[in-house]
Design a protein around this motif. Structure first.
Motif, PDB file in Angstrom:
ATOM      1  N   GLY A  88       0.774  -1.239   0.000  1.00  0.00           N
ATOM      2  CA  GLY A  88       0.000   0.000   0.000  1.00  0.00           C
ATOM      3  C   GLY A  88       0.801   1.281   0.000  1.00  0.00           C
ATOM      4  N   ILE A  89       2.118   1.194  -0.159  1.00  0.00           N
ATOM      5  CA  ILE A  89       2.951   2.399  -0.158  1.00  0.00           C
ATOM      6  C   ILE A  89       2.961   3.038  -1.546  1.00  0.00           C
ATOM      7  N   THR A  90       2.639   4.326  -1.598  1.00  0.00           N
ATOM      8  CA  THR A  90       2.590   5.062  -2.858  1.00  0.00           C
ATOM      9  C   THR A  90       3.682   6.123  -2.937  1.00  0.00           C
ATOM     10  N   ALA A  91       4.280   6.470  -1.812  1.00  0.00           N
ATOM     11  CA  ALA A  91       5.354   7.471  -1.804  1.00  0.00           C
ATOM     12  C   ALA A  91       6.408   7.096  -0.764  1.00  0.00           C
ATOM     13  N   VAL A  92       7.673   7.264  -1.143  1.00  0.00           N
ATOM     14  CA  VAL A  92       8.786   7.065  -0.217  1.00  0.00           C
ATOM     15  C   VAL A  92       9.577   8.369  -0.174  1.00  0.00           C
ATOM     16  N   ILE A  93       9.839   8.847   1.032  1.00  0.00           N
ATOM     17  CA  ILE A  93      10.587  10.100   1.218  1.00  0.00           C
ATOM     18  C   ILE A  93      11.922   9.762   1.867  1.00  0.00           C
ATOM     19  N   ALA A  94      13.012  10.205   1.254  1.00  0.00           N
ATOM     20  CA  ALA A  94      14.348   9.910   1.769  1.00  0.00           C
ATOM     21  C   ALA A  94      15.342  10.946   1.246  1.00  0.00           C
ATOM     22  N   PRO A  95      16.527  11.052   1.863  1.00  0.00           N
ATOM     23  CA  PRO A  95      17.540  11.985   1.370  1.00  0.00           C
ATOM     24  C   PRO A  95      18.116  11.581   0.017  1.00  0.00           C
ATOM     25  N   SER A  96      18.146  10.257  -0.271  1.00  0.00           N
ATOM     26  CA  SER A  96      18.636   9.795  -1.566  1.00  0.00           C
ATOM     27  C   SER A  96      18.159   8.368  -1.802  1.00  0.00           C
ATOM     28  N   PHE A  97      18.168   7.982  -3.089  1.00  0.00           N
ATOM     29  CA  PHE A  97      17.737   6.648  -3.495  1.00  0.00           C
ATOM     30  C   PHE A  97      18.753   6.038  -4.454  1.00  0.00           C
ATOM     31  N   SER A  98      18.788   4.719  -4.493  1.00  0.00           N
ATOM     32  CA  SER A  98      19.512   4.040  -5.556  1.00  0.00           C
ATOM     33  C   SER A  98      18.827   4.381  -6.877  1.00  0.00           C
ATOM     34  N   ASP A  99      19.615   4.657  -7.911  1.00  0.00           N
ATOM     35  CA  ASP A  99      19.039   5.033  -9.206  1.00  0.00           C
ATOM     36  C   ASP A  99      18.144   3.932  -9.763  1.00  0.00           C
ATOM     37  N   ILE A 100      18.585   2.683  -9.660  1.00  0.00           N
ATOM     38  CA  ILE A 100      17.792   1.579 -10.208  1.00  0.00           C
ATOM     39  C   ILE A 100      16.492   1.426  -9.445  1.00  0.00           C
ATOM     40  N   PHE A 101      16.553   1.502  -8.117  1.00  0.00           N
ATOM     41  CA  PHE A 101      15.324   1.404  -7.334  1.00  0.00           C
ATOM     42  C   PHE A 101      14.372   2.537  -7.687  1.00  0.00           C
ATOM     43  N   SER A 102      14.897   3.749  -7.813  1.00  0.00           N
ATOM     44  CA  SER A 102      14.063   4.901  -8.140  1.00  0.00           C
ATOM     45  C   SER A 102      13.347   4.688  -9.466  1.00  0.00           C
ATOM     46  N   GLY A 103      14.064   4.132 -10.454  1.00  0.00           N
ATOM     47  CA  GLY A 103      13.446   3.845 -11.744  1.00  0.00           C
ATOM     48  C   GLY A 103      12.372   2.780 -11.636  1.00  0.00           C
ATOM     49  N   ASN A 104      12.642   1.726 -10.873  1.00  0.00           N
ATOM     50  CA  ASN A 104      11.639   0.667 -10.688  1.00  0.00           C
ATOM     51  C   ASN A 104      10.408   1.182  -9.955  1.00  0.00           C
ATOM     52  N   ALA A 105      10.634   2.039  -8.966  1.00  0.00           N
ATOM     53  CA  ALA A 105       9.516   2.617  -8.219  1.00  0.00           C
ATOM     54  C   ALA A 105       8.627   3.439  -9.152  1.00  0.00           C
ATOM     55  N   PHE A 106       9.248   4.270  -9.971  1.00  0.00           N
ATOM     56  CA  PHE A 106       8.503   5.092 -10.920  1.00  0.00           C
ATOM     57  C   PHE A 106       7.654   4.231 -11.853  1.00  0.00           C
TER      58      PHE A 106
END
Length: 209
Positions: A88-106
């Motif tokens: 049920g998570i639709t948004a993650v807030i953090a100082p930085s993300f792994s680029d690959i994870f960020s792409g998969n999340a999008f």
């Protein structure tokens, strides 16, 4: 993919740094080829600990996760994004993300919001008993205490999230242009479709077209 313009509600005030994808979803859950049910395995090792934030009834069903620096590092498994979405998570807030994870999340309709550590600290404090709001229209994270933290997001990703378009949706949205292009190819370069005879091409040594 469902359109995301505003995510508002309780948030998991976790703040853990360097969370790799094996923590988000352990490797033994990767045997499945479906996205359904992975939420049960999300943060399995964390949930094995007593008094963990993910099993705290105050945050049950929270659509927002507040994490620490370098969230989603490690292997590139897309199952990590699937697991977050399934819980049920639709948004993650953090100082930085792994680029690959960020792409998969999008690609799975999850907004990754980058904010400085002081903003993260404040949000973790507020999330103990108040909701958090992530607004893609105003590009801000706000709280009931009038906190207002602006964030940046790639314009293309923002548009796709707000319109609910994944890679398949983007292709279908351009169906008219694609069909027009293919019709032009069929008319002016028919040999590309195997229609050699219609193109009037002479095959050397045979006299045939």
């Amino acid at each position: 993919m469902q359109p995301v313009t505003r995510v508002s509600g309780t948030a998991y005030p976790w703040g853990q740094k360097n969370v790799d994808t094996d923590v988000i979803i352990p490797a033994h859950w990767l045997k499945t080829v479906t996205r359904e049910g992975l939420g049960r395995g999300a943060f399995e090792t964390v949930r094995a600990q007593t008094d963990n934030v993910f099993d705290d009834p105050r945050y049950a069903g929270a659509p927002i996760l507040i994490a620490g620096d370098n969230f989603g590092c490690g292997s590139s498994r897309e199952h990590a994004a699937w697991a977050l979405a399934d819980m049920g998570i639709t948004a993650v807030i953090a100082p930085s993300f792994s680029d690959i994870f960020s792409g998969n999340a999008f690609k799975n309709g999850i907004v990754t919001v980058v904010l400085p550590q002081d903003a993260i600290d404040r949000l973790i404090e507020v999330a103990q008993d108040q909701p958090i709001t992530v607004d893609l229209e105003t590009m801000t994270v706000t709280t009931p205490y009038q906190d207002r933290f602006p964030f940046e997001l790639d314009a293309f990703r923002r548009q796709c999230l707000m319109e609910g378009l994944d890679e398949v949706g983007l292709t279908l949205a351009r169906d008219t242009q694609i069909s027009k292009y293919e019709a032009g190819v069929a008319e002016h370069r028919p040999w590309m479709n195997g229609e050699r005879a219609h193109a009037g091409i002479v095959v050397e040594g045979t006299g045939r077209t």
